[in-house]
Enzyme design. Structure first.
Site, PDB file in Angstrom:
ATOM      1  N   HIS A 238     -17.113 -25.418 -21.976  1.00 18.74           N
ATOM      2  CA  HIS A 238     -16.654 -25.890 -23.277  1.00 18.74           C
ATOM      3  C   HIS A 238     -15.904 -27.202 -23.275  1.00 18.74           C
ATOM      4  O   HIS A 238     -16.357 -27.967 -23.949  1.00 18.74           O
ATOM      5  CB  HIS A 238     -15.632 -24.662 -23.652  1.00 18.74           C
ATOM      6  CG  HIS A 238     -15.936 -23.312 -23.609  1.00 18.74           C
ATOM      7  ND1 HIS A 238     -17.320 -23.051 -24.298  1.00 18.74           N
ATOM      8  CD2 HIS A 238     -16.092 -22.081 -22.912  1.00 18.74           C
ATOM      9  CE1 HIS A 238     -17.592 -21.504 -24.180  1.00 18.74           C
ATOM     10  NE2 HIS A 238     -16.870 -21.254 -23.248  1.00 18.74           N
ATOM     11  N   ASP A 289     -23.974 -18.852 -23.366  1.00 18.27           N
ATOM     12  CA  ASP A 289     -22.706 -18.239 -23.081  1.00 18.27           C
ATOM     13  C   ASP A 289     -22.772 -16.574 -23.505  1.00 18.27           C
ATOM     14  O   ASP A 289     -23.186 -15.924 -22.750  1.00 18.27           O
ATOM     15  CB  ASP A 289     -21.674 -18.833 -24.287  1.00 18.27           C
ATOM     16  CG  ASP A 289     -20.373 -18.596 -23.575  1.00 18.27           C
ATOM     17  OD1 ASP A 289     -20.025 -17.465 -22.996  1.00 18.27           O
ATOM     18  OD2 ASP A 289     -19.357 -19.017 -24.169  1.00 18.27           O
TER      19      ASP A 289
HETATM   20  C1  NGQ Z   1     -15.621 -14.674 -20.818  1.00 12.15           C
HETATM   21  N1  NGQ Z   1     -16.038 -15.839 -22.854  1.00 12.15           N
HETATM   22  O1  NGQ Z   1     -15.124 -14.813 -19.480  1.00 12.15           O
HETATM   23  O2  NGQ Z   1     -16.632 -14.009 -21.115  1.00 12.15           O
HETATM   24  C2  NGQ Z   1     -15.101 -15.576 -22.026  1.00 12.15           C
HETATM   25  C3  NGQ Z   1     -14.104 -14.841 -22.612  1.00 12.15           C
HETATM   26  C4  NGQ Z   1     -11.871 -15.514 -21.349  1.00 12.15           C
HETATM   27  C5  NGQ Z   1     -15.786 -17.278 -23.545  1.00 12.15           C
HETATM   28  N2  NGQ Z   1     -14.748 -17.877 -23.097  1.00 12.15           N
HETATM   29  C6  NGQ Z   1     -13.015 -14.217 -21.908  1.00 12.15           C
HETATM   30  N3  NGQ Z   1     -16.790 -17.690 -24.297  1.00 12.15           N
HETATM   31  O3  NGQ Z   1     -12.138 -16.504 -21.710  1.00 12.15           O
HETATM   32  O4  NGQ Z   1     -10.823 -14.996 -21.067  1.00 12.15           O
HETATM   33 ZN    ZN Z   2     -18.064 -18.168 -20.512  1.00 12.62          ZN
END
Ligand code: NGQ
Ligand code: ZN
Length: 416
Positions: A238, A289
């Protein structure tokens, strides 16, 4: 300027327009099971953080069999779309109550099996996840299955590294600066064998930028650059919110930024400062993702279109040296693949030379036609490690894998 692939990116051969296979730099395979299921308004406060609660509820239902079935279908779809390698950012390590499985690597094993069953190359990135926030708070119950201490985590990496072969690489992932205390980060990084690929989520949401400034005295990317030897072996996932100093710092570090435009749009993250980053010579690639889309062309199109909408101009990624936007985007992705995945060769894909959309295509415009006007249906064949896994647009095991996926989804949704 970033290194540019000098030979033509697309070449015509008897099977069609041949291009390098695309590396998918960021995947949470289990989230494919919730694609399209988190699009119901809960009120004006809906955000990344409310989505995360939905995601945690689905994550809690996964066991190794379900993960295998969902990941196998996902990896098949990736191959059919032209992705030949995937970096799996894997944090569902333990049973839902946090207890290790009888075989502690059971969930990782499910992902390795899914990759082997489909023929995609896998860079497995077991994730270190220790804290619930920058203040070091304990994990919530629904996060307990993600947890390791440093020693347990290093043992997991050792066990998985022993399985590496021509189709499997094992790297290291730090979930995020909020989930990994500074001393744990240092301890893990200093224990890694040289050449280990390191991936980390960073600077995706403004709330985490603000919390990092409040608790660590710097923005997250600045803090990371100042506290770790970020180099070409690193992938910053990101990195959406960057100031000018961070843009120069990341570009100068030779790290790769993994942009996930469809997920970043879906979650309302914000727009990455692409033009400034390209001007600084930064490397980048793409990831799907959360898998609301499994299509490299959609990722690249969204990346460029987001910039156009913001700047109110066209052809943002193009340069005087390479006017073709599609070629610029695909070449950047091809150039960053090895640094993030650890695999030297990305395989190949062939676009269907008989597709009406490609009538009259030339070496100079075929990339633009694919990225801006095509979709995955143009991908005819895909080859990984000399094996043709997609022929005439269809993966060799499509029906059997889809059948197991349907059964898995029935089980998963019945538990809702
Ligand atoms: C994840 N996903 O780890 O799946 C994360 C969300 C977080 C993204 N950042 C959870 N797109 O960042 O705490
Ligand atoms: Zn992620």
């Amino acid at each position: 300027m970033p290194a540019v692939t000098t030979p033509p990116l697309a070449v015509a051969d008897p099977r069609g327009w041949r291009l390098p296979g695309v590396a998918n730099l960021h995947s949470h395979a289990f989230q494919r099971a919730m694609a399209g299921l988190a699009e119901r308004g809960g009120g004006p406060q809906d955000s990344f953080w409310t989505w995360r609660e939905t995601m945690y509820r689905i994550a809690a239902r996964f066991d190794p069999d379900l993960l295998h079935a969902v990941a196998t279908q996902l990896y098949l779809e990736m191959l059919e779309a032209g992705y030949t390698a995937v970096c799996e950012f894997h944090y569902l390590h333990h049973a839902p109550d946090g207890a290790p499985y009888a075989t502690p690597t059971a969930m990782s094993d499910a992902l390795v099996a899914a990759a082997r069953d489909t023929g995609i190359r896998l860079t497995l990135l077991p994730v270190l996840y220790m804290a619930g926030g920058f203040d070091g708070r304990a994990l919530a119950d629904r996060q307990r299955r993600f947890a390791h201490d440093v020693d347990g985590y290093l043992r997991l990496l050792d066990a998985l590294r022993a399985r590496q072969d021509a189709t499997l690489r094992v790297g290291c992932a730090l979930h995020s600066l909020r989930a990994v205390p500074a001393d744990a980060m240092r301890a893990v990084l200093s224990a890694l064998p040289a050449d280990t690929r390191v991936h980390v989520h960073v600077s995706e949401q403004l709330a985490e930028v603000e919390e990092c400034v409040a608790l660590r005295g710097a923005r997250p990317v600045r803090w990371l650059l100042d506290h770790a030897d970020v180099d070409a072996g690193w992938t910053l996932v990101h990195a959406t919110h960057l100031d000018a100093g961070e843009i120069a710092g990341v570009a100068g570090s030779s790290a790769t930024v993994a942009l996930c435009p469809t997920t970043e749009a879906n979650l309302g993250d914000g727009l990455f400062p692409l033009r400034a980053y390209l001007d600084a010579g930064g490397r980048w690639g793409i990831g799907s993702d959360s898998h609301v889309s499994v299509s490299p062309v959609e990722e690249l199109r969204w990346l460029e279109y987001g910039q156009r909408l913001l700047a109110q101009r066209r052809n943002v990624a193009a340069s005087a040296q390479i006017p073709s936007v599609g070629r610029t985007l695909l070449a950047a992705v091809a150039d960053s693949a090895a640094a993030s995945t650890g695999f030297d060769d990305s395989g190949s894909l062939w676009l269907d030379p008989h597709a009406p959309l490609l009538a009259g295509a030339t070496v100079g415009d075929v990339a633009d036609r694919w990225v801006f006007a095509g979709n995955r249906a143009l991908v005819r064949d895909v080859e990984v490690g000399g094996v043709r896994v997609v022929v005439d647009g269809v993966h060799r095991d499509r029906d059997a894998i889809a059948g197991r996926f349907r059964n898995a989804m029935a089980r998963l949704l019945a538990e809702g």
